[in-house]
Enzyme design. Structure first.
Site, PDB file in Angstrom:
ATOM      1  N   THR A 156       0.919  -1.214   0.234  1.00 37.29           N
ATOM      2  CA  THR A 156      -0.048  -0.020  -0.027  1.00 37.29           C
ATOM      3  C   THR A 156       0.948   1.214   0.055  1.00 37.29           C
ATOM      4  O   THR A 156       1.231   1.913  -1.023  1.00 37.29           O
ATOM      5  CB  THR A 156      -0.975   0.028   1.261  1.00 37.29           C
ATOM      6  N   LYS A 182       4.330  -6.961   3.976  1.00 36.66           N
ATOM      7  CA  LYS A 182       4.101  -5.303   3.713  1.00 36.66           C
ATOM      8  C   LYS A 182       3.877  -4.827   4.933  1.00 36.66           C
ATOM      9  O   LYS A 182       3.623  -5.205   6.016  1.00 36.66           O
ATOM     10  CB  LYS A 182       2.639  -5.066   2.721  1.00 36.66           C
ATOM     11  N   THR A 193      -1.192  -1.755   6.608  1.00 34.75           N
ATOM     12  CA  THR A 193      -1.564  -2.463   7.667  1.00 34.75           C
ATOM     13  C   THR A 193      -0.394  -3.609   7.447  1.00 34.75           C
ATOM     14  O   THR A 193       0.101  -3.846   6.376  1.00 34.75           O
ATOM     15  CB  THR A 193      -2.821  -3.035   7.467  1.00 34.75           C
ATOM     16  N   GLU A 279       6.544   4.593   6.518  1.00 33.33           N
ATOM     17  CA  GLU A 279       6.437   5.810   5.931  1.00 33.33           C
ATOM     18  C   GLU A 279       7.172   6.956   6.164  1.00 33.33           C
ATOM     19  O   GLU A 279       7.163   7.464   7.248  1.00 33.33           O
ATOM     20  CB  GLU A 279       4.806   6.123   6.468  1.00 33.33           C
ATOM     21  N   ASN A 401       0.096  11.518   6.163  1.00 28.74           N
ATOM     22  CA  ASN A 401      -1.000  11.013   6.583  1.00 28.74           C
ATOM     23  C   ASN A 401      -2.285  11.915   6.902  1.00 28.74           C
ATOM     24  O   ASN A 401      -2.965  11.672   7.629  1.00 28.74           O
ATOM     25  CB  ASN A 401      -0.712  10.250   7.899  1.00 28.74           C
TER      26      ASN A 401
END
Lengths: 419, 419
Positions: A156, A182, A193, A279, A401
């Site tokens: 993702t 992932k 997630t 991230e 985010n």
């Protein structure tokens, strides 16, 4: 690592008897051709074990897969990215069950032999209208060369796909373990997630595998944190199909120990790769706590430090700020004595006996300026230890985010939500 | 608010008999003329009460002031900003005691009648060489018009000074409460430790004041969070000198209740102003939890939501992301049932029974786009409630906290550290 194994190319299809496929079902974005629906399948029956999120809000596929893993062996895993199928009520459960049912029918399995996993945005209905028609293509294309496609399809906010494969000898039998995962956090919802799928052709019983998986997860995935947010979908599923032809591994045997160590190595490699690809992460930091009175105290201290926004911000700025580290130690609720605490940054003392050490600040800065370093905190109160793998936190993480609004707009366009 | 009080101008010098002063001692920056050393003094003896950080790493002035408050009444508070005097070992304790001693001598008090507070960077020795010579000037300039100077002198990363004063009638006697505070977080170390000083000319006994202070703190300062980081220096100190001439307040009397409510109002106003002026904060968010089985469960849920980096990032981006809110509810460790949870954003339902409500997303976005809004989470499992006041988290917050290196360089220049 004393275990006699070696890395080989490939991922979940490296062990004998496993095939896989991935297709684009328009879950991430209806227009773009991005892989987002994948299938892992073993031609022969598997012993399966898994661990799932401890969040009390659990995604529908987690609930369904937990039931399937409890009752029966698993021979296939169907997984999608782009939608977490979490907080979707009865419809979500039905969607997850229908996916398992459709895949089971195509493969000649019972519904309970198919695990279902999802990762993506929370709270939106699954676009089954685009997913279901893709199942025949997904099954038809199963192939032993498509392990990497699965690793790509589950991404993702990850920037790289993550897979690993290991080969080892157990009493003259060559066995393999393959994995993909992932992120971009153990602990990071919605867009990112954590999922990990591990396959092996080892021959092992259910109780043995359960134990090995739980121990290995405790020492790998449970030791990473990127942002302290625990997801609704975290899942690790391990399938062992025994196709290597080796005799069954006995509990407490040397072979069990070797397998268990190798499994932990595989999980730890995957876990660390999630942190590195967190991230907007710029640094990989190992926080080691020792000298704690209890294991639980060591864990509390390591997690408080690794989750402190201020500690993580200082790392992002190359600031060897041991004051912020010790303040997090103080609020961790672990038993500590301030005047006993030593903090090392890399190999250099930053704080000795609760006050500043004599290391020149510029030397400490050099360590923290690296993209990988270690913080060691010794409480000098006992023998217990704990290690956490974590990252810095960047302004870009917050910026990244700030909004998932685009997902809602798509869901509305799909007619799945009135919002 | 039913209490019959009114706001008046001023701060800690508004109650009768209190004087104050603030000077520049070069603690924040040796060159610039910024107020950073302050003194509050009552000419007559006070009853004192205080609450201090629960962090197990406590700054030297916290340890010293806790001892002083336990043993004796307090008549003066000396406070500095720019250096927290935390993790400074025996020298730090001596520095704090020497400050109390010097001020006590000038004012004709015992050392134990002076409270000492500090806020600023952790782990650096206090520049006493610049502080001690300023004490005579600090004492000589005491004045009933300098309350605001104190509010300014205690600022670190705050952008505005914070003070309030209240006047009320108790059985025909006019009494006053004054306060000043600094943030920029309940829970934010180093650059931004929470301090609050409250003065009053009310006549009250030690036990009564202790109780009122602890109850009011629980409902005000303990309910705010900016970044989840609990400081080593947090201190609230209340001095009551009885100079209003009223008879002593009796326990459980109507006057006690009125005072207690007004004190809570004062603290809550100060607490909210800390959130509004949190580091790089753009929104003030009230998180209300109701329908919890227990008070502790309600608190866990409210704090998990208010401290989630992802929830706070979404608020910063005007994203009404209830999926992230419910996921934080799930990992709060409170007793919940996913399918019972309602979440309202402002007055509009975002999630009903654990799944999305029908409110158009754009309406929810309008609420979150405001600079002040309320999130209500109903667990539908009981009667317990809890409210937390919090903020968003911005990319600028992380950026702001990337480095305190300048402070270390100054400390080295001062010859206080070899680093």
């Amino acid at each position: 690592m004393p275990t006699p194994f070696r890395k080989i190319t490939g991922g979940v299809c490296a062990p004998k008897g496993f095939v896989a496929n991935a297709v684009s079902a328009g879950i991430k974005t209806p227009d773009a051709e991005r892989l987002d629906l994948a299938l892992i399948y073993s031609g022969s029956p598997c012993v399966a074990a898994g661990t799932f999120t401890t969040n009390r809000v659990k995604a529908a596929p987690v609930r369904v897969s937990q039931a399937h893993l409890r009752d029966r062996d698993i021979q296939a895993i169907v997984v999608n990215s782009g939608n977490a199928n979490a907080c979707t009520g009865v419809t979500g459960i039905q969607d997850a069950r229908n996916s398992a049912k459709a895949i089971a029918k195509s493969l000649g399995l019972r519904q309970g032999q198919v695990a279902v996993c999802s990762t993506g945005v929370i709270g939106l209905p699954m676009p089954m209208v685009r997913i279901t028609p893709k199942f025949p293509e997904l099954v038809a294309g199963l192939d032993s060369k498509k392990g990497t496609n699965v690793a790509q399809a589950i991404m993702t906010s990850d920037t790289q796909h993550k897979e690993i494969a290991i080969s080892m000898d157990l009493d003259g039998h060559k066995v393999r373990i393959g994995a993909c995962a992932k992120g971009a956090g153990m602990i990071c919802p919605s867009m990112a997630t954590m999922l990990c799928f591990i396959t092996t052709d080892i021959n092992i019983g259910k109780a043995c595998l359960d134990r090995a998986v739980h121990e290995a997860v405790e020492n790998s995935f449970n030791r990473i944190t990127i942002d302290g947010d625990m997801s609704t979908n975290d899942s690790v599923v391990v399938l062992a199909n025994g196709e290597s032809g080796m005799p069954r591994i006995k509990p407490k045997s040397k072979n069990y120990r070797l397998f268990r160590e190798t499994l932990e190595f595989v999980m730890l490699e995957m876990a660390k790769s999630l942190v590195r690809d967190g991230e907007r992460v710029t640094k990989f930091v190992t926080v080691k706590v020792n000298g704690a009175r209890t294991y639980s105290d060591a864990k509390k201290v390591a997690e408080a430090v690794a989750n402190s926004a201020l500690v993580k911000a200082s790392w992002n700025g190359n600031d060897p700020n041991w004051g912020r580290i010790i303040h997090a130690v103080g609020y961790s609720r672990a038993m500590i004595r301030e005047e006993m605490i030593d903090i090392h940054i890399g190999s250099k003392p930053a704080c000795l006996g609760g006050i500043e050490a004599n290391t020149p600040m510029d030397e400490l800065r050099k360590v923290v300026a690296k993209d990988k370093f270690e913080i060691t905190i010794n409480l000098h109160l006992g023998d217990a230890e704990y290690t956490v793998y974590t990252s810095d936190m960047s302004p870009e993480y917050i910026d990244f985010n700030r909004s998932e609004y685009a997902y809602w707009k798509q869901s509305r366009k799909d007619g799945l939500t009135k919002q």
